[in-house]
Structure formats: structure tokens, C-alpha cells
Write an enzyme that holds these catalytic residues in place. Structure first.
Site, PDB file in Angstrom:
ATOM      1  N   CYS A   1      -3.968   2.866   8.848  1.00 45.47           N
ATOM      2  CA  CYS A   1      -3.658   2.056   7.676  1.00 45.47           C
ATOM      3  C   CYS A   1      -2.848   0.823   8.076  1.00 45.47           C
ATOM      4  O   CYS A   1      -1.798   0.942   8.714  1.00 45.47           O
ATOM      5  CB  CYS A   1      -2.881   2.893   6.664  1.00 45.47           C
TER       6      CYS A   1
ATOM      7  N   CYS B   1      12.139  -2.528  -1.193  1.00 47.32           N
ATOM      8  CA  CYS B   1      11.416  -2.946   0.013  1.00 47.32           C
ATOM      9  C   CYS B   1      12.238  -3.803   0.961  1.00 47.32           C
ATOM     10  O   CYS B   1      12.870  -4.790   0.564  1.00 47.32           O
ATOM     11  CB  CYS B   1      10.141  -3.692  -0.376  1.00 47.32           C
TER      12      CYS B   1
ATOM     13  N   CYS C   1      -7.952   1.802   6.421  1.00 47.50           N
ATOM     14  CA  CYS C   1      -7.303   1.550   5.135  1.00 47.50           C
ATOM     15  C   CYS C   1      -6.450   0.295   5.301  1.00 47.50           C
ATOM     16  O   CYS C   1      -5.871   0.082   6.369  1.00 47.50           O
ATOM     17  CB  CYS C   1      -6.420   2.757   4.801  1.00 47.50           C
TER      18      CYS C   1
ATOM     19  N   CYS D   1      10.145  -6.358  -5.028  1.00 49.72           N
ATOM     20  CA  CYS D   1      10.205  -4.891  -5.136  1.00 49.72           C
ATOM     21  C   CYS D   1      11.570  -4.392  -4.643  1.00 49.72           C
ATOM     22  O   CYS D   1      11.956  -4.648  -3.493  1.00 49.72           O
ATOM     23  CB  CYS D   1       9.084  -4.272  -4.315  1.00 49.72           C
TER      24      CYS D   1
ATOM     25  N   CYS E   1       8.024 -11.467   2.251  1.00 45.53           N
ATOM     26  CA  CYS E   1       7.151 -11.304   1.079  1.00 45.53           C
ATOM     27  C   CYS E   1       7.778 -11.920  -0.172  1.00 45.53           C
ATOM     28  O   CYS E   1       8.959 -11.707  -0.448  1.00 45.53           O
ATOM     29  CB  CYS E   1       6.881  -9.818   0.859  1.00 45.53           C
TER      30      CYS E   1
ATOM     31  N   CYS F   1      -6.579   4.509  -2.748  1.00 44.22           N
ATOM     32  CA  CYS F   1      -5.377   5.217  -2.307  1.00 44.22           C
ATOM     33  C   CYS F   1      -4.239   4.682  -3.169  1.00 44.22           C
ATOM     34  O   CYS F   1      -3.872   3.505  -3.055  1.00 44.22           O
ATOM     35  CB  CYS F   1      -5.118   4.942  -0.825  1.00 44.22           C
TER      36      CYS F   1
ATOM     37  N   ARG G   1      -0.732  12.958  -0.072  1.00 44.55           N
ATOM     38  CA  ARG G   1      -0.090  12.661   1.219  1.00 44.55           C
ATOM     39  C   ARG G   1       1.432  12.766   1.121  1.00 44.55           C
ATOM     40  O   ARG G   1       2.040  12.108   0.267  1.00 44.55           O
ATOM     41  CB  ARG G   1      -0.484  11.249   1.688  1.00 44.55           C
TER      42      ARG G   1
END
Ligand code: SAM
Ligand code: DTB
Ligand code: SF4
Length: 327
Positions: A106, A69, A138, A66, A62, A198, A270
């Protein structure tokens, strides 16, 4: 700023202030949990937990940075870039998740944003396939355009996950390749397309308690509130800039969940990543304090989750039941 008042239920609010939320958050723990539980019982089935299974459909490589991550190409971690999964593989995995009792599926992609073309078409086919299995669908794909949001809606998508992650003030210490406002813009597009939202965050990123409360205020300021609010504890990943953060105190996790429940009474809160480092008792306290969903399956996106057997056993021991499928 309030929704229709109902004498049985606290009015939903979108105008919380930091001192007010901080006071809720810092309430003595038993009082906080009592209050959250009372709200929870007014809006939700008492002993029910939604099981949601995650699948990484495009792992690694990616371009975003972040700091938490494993999938960012800016960090050297155990994760290597992989090709996107096939639609058949994803549908088989969704079917297996359904057979084991999940009602929501998801799919995550390690993208900054989806590129138009075959990969986005493939995501649409995955959404259609998951819906055909009778599951809530999702996806979490990064930033969206209006037309992508609309096409996801047409494919039958129920929910789009796009976390604010932390407060506006702390955001740039964690991610530099996009802004907090970029995040809010995508949430508006998702809402505009008629997809449920979400959005939640992560604790343990070196943020202050005020940052945690400010993040919840940002979420509760959205009108309507996000239908789904995942609260994650940082999974510390070797090779990321946040690998050496101190572990999250489970009681801090519980406090944030309880505060989220009080601020956003109708939302599904959640108990998300980070459960592997909680005892059974801490997980149950979080569920008692207002969480009513867990990720179910031995793997999150790139890190382990508690074993399914352990979760089934925990739910049995506590007399909790999995949300029944809607079809
Ligand atoms: N690339 C898309 C994006 O970031 O929006 C979707 C996938 S991304 C992995 C989804 C979410 O997982 C992130 O927003 C973050 O909140 C959460 N996450 C990622 N790594 C994590 C970690 N190590 N610990 C806890 N939560 C994490
Ligand atoms: C969310 O809030 N947590 C999930 C899901 N939304 C996509 C992701 C958790 C990822 C944990 C680290 C990993 O497995 O890579
Ligand atoms: Fe990419 Fe999402 Fe990971 Fe950020 S959290 S590096 S956007 S996969």
C-alpha cells in the site's frame, strides 16, 4: 437490501440501526468475541493473516488539517515535507516486502488530491511496477476524479484506501478542510471504476461509543461492503492537536474489530495502526475476534510499527500463517 441468501451464511445487510449496533458492541466481551469468531469462521480461513506493507511515497506538507496526522502542514511535527520517491525505489521496496512474505503493498501520499501531471503519472508507474511483482496494489492519495480512478484501474490497481475515519457527527471536530460527503463521493468513484474499496477509521479521536458504531454503520451501509476495513487506533503524534488524547483501551479496540466483523462478514478487517501499544495477547485477541490482516514492516507511514521479527514470532507462537502469494 440483502444479497443472495445462503443458509450456511448470515445474510449481508446494509440497513443497520444505531441501537442495534450499539447492542452488539456492548455485548459482554466473551459473547461478542464468540459471535464475531463464528462469523469469521464461516467466511474466512481460520488461521490466516494477510501481511500488508505500507510505504509513504510522498511524505509531509499536506494542505489538509486532519487533527491526528503528522503530515499536515497545519501542524509542527517531526515530519518535514519530502520529495516524491522514485519509481525504482518503490519497486525495490515492494520486492523486498514480497520476499519477506507480504502479499499486499500500500502506497500513501500526503495529498488532498492528486494533481494531474508527472506525479500522477509516476503513481501509475508505481502501480504497474507493484503489480508486475505479483503483489496486490493499493494506494491512498486523497480525493479522486472519475478519470483518475479509471486510470488507476487501467494501471492494474486492486484497492484504494480512503478512510471515513470517524462518524459523520464527529468528523468536523477532526478535519475542517473537507467534508464527510467528499469522502463518500471518492468512495463512489473508486467503486464505479471497478477498484475494490478499502475504508475504515480510527478510534481514540475523542469520539463517543455511538460515534464508533455510527462510523461502522456508514461503512456497512455501502453496497457492496468495502472489501477491506482498516481499524486504526490513534498513534498520538507530538505537535498534532490530538497529541494529548488518552490512550485507547485495547479492549475497546477488540470490541470495535469484533463489531466490524459481525456487520461486514466478508470484508477483510485489518488490525492497523496502533499495534505497537498492544501486548502480544491483545493483538491475538483482536485477530481471534475477526481481524485477518496486519501491517507488516518496521514502519507505518511516518511512525514505527512492531518489528518484523516480533510479528513473525507472534504468528509462529500462535500457529498463524501468512496468506500465500497468489502467483
Ligand atoms: N492523504 C490521504 C488521505 O488522507 O486520504 C492518504 C494518506 S493518510 C495518512 C491515510 C490514513 O491514515 C488516514 O485516513 C487515517 O485514517 C490514517 N492515519 C493517519 N494518521 C494517523 C494516526 N496518527 N493514527 C492512526 N491513523 C492515522
Ligand atoms: C490505514 O487505515 N492506516 C494506514 C493506511 N491506512 C494508509 C496509515 C496509518 C498511519 C499511522 C500514522 C503514521 O505512520 O503516520
Ligand atoms: Fe493529509 Fe491524509 Fe494526513 Fe489528512 S491524513 S493531513 S489528507 S496526509
Amino acid at each position: 437490501m440483502a444479497d443472495t441468501p445462503d443458509p450456511q451464511r448470515p445474510t449481508l445487510r446494509h440497513d443497520f440501526t444505531l441501537p442495534e449496533v450499539r447492542a452488539i458492541h456492548d455485548t459482554p466481551l466473551f459473547e461478542l468475541v464468540d459471535r464475531a469468531r463464528a462469523v469469521h469462521r464461516q467466511y474466512h480461513a481460520e488461521n490466516e493473516v494477510q501481511l500488508c506493507t505500507l510505504l509513504s511515497v510522498k511524505t509531509g506538507g499536506c494542505p489538509e488539517d486532519c487533527g491526528y496526522c503528522s503530515q499536515s502542514s497545519h501542524h509542527e511535527t517531526h515530519v518535514k515535507g519530502e520529495a516524491m520517491l522514485s519509481v525504482d525505489t518503490v519497486i525495490a521496496s515492494a520486492r523486498a516486502a514480497k520476499e519477506r512474505g507480504a502479499t499486499r503493498f500500500c502506497m500513501g501520499a500526503a495529498w488532498r488530491e492528486p494533481k494531474e501531471g508527472p506525479n500522477f503519472e509516476r503513481v501509475l508507474a508505481m502501480v504497474r511496477g507493484v503489480k508486475a511483482e505479483g503483489l496486490e496494489a493499493c494506494v491512498t492519495l486523497g480525493m479522486l476524479t472519475d478519470s483518475q480512478a479509471e486510470r488507476l484501474k487501467e494501471a492494474g490497481l486492486d484497492a484504494y484506501n480512503h478512510n471515513l475515519d470517524t462518524s459523520r457527527a464527529h468528523y468536523r471536530s477532526i478535519i475542517t478542510t473537507r467534508t464527510f460527503d467528499d469522502r463518500l463521493a471518492t468512495l463512489r468513484r473508486v467503486r464505479g471504476a471497478g477498484i475494490t474499496v478499502c475504508s475504515g477509521g480510527i478510534i481514540g479521536l475523542g469520539e463517543s461509543i455511538d460515534d464508533r458504531c455510527a462510523m461502522l454503520i456508514e461503512l456497512a451501509t455501502l453496497e457492496p461492503h468495502p472489501e477491506s476495513v482498516p481499524i486504526n487506533a490513534l498513534v498520538r503524534i507530538e505537535g498534532t492537536p490530538l497529541a494529548a488524547m488518552p490512550p485507547v483501551d485495547p479492549l475497546d479496540f477488540v470490541r470495535l474489530i469484533a463489531t466490524a466483523r459481525i456487520l461486514m462478514p466478508k470484508s477483510r478487517v485489518r488490525l492497523s495502526a496502533g499495534r505497537s501499544s498492544l501486548t502480544r495477547e491483545a493483538q491475538l485477541l483482536a485477530l481471534y475476534a475477526g481481524a485477518n490482516s496486519i501491517f507488516y514492516g518496521d514502519q507505518l507511514l511516518t511512525t514505527p510499527n512492531p518489528e518484523e521479527d516480533a510479528d513473525t514470532e507472534l504468528m509462529r507462537a500462535a500457529g498463524l500463517r501468512a496468506q500465500a502469494p497468489s502467483v
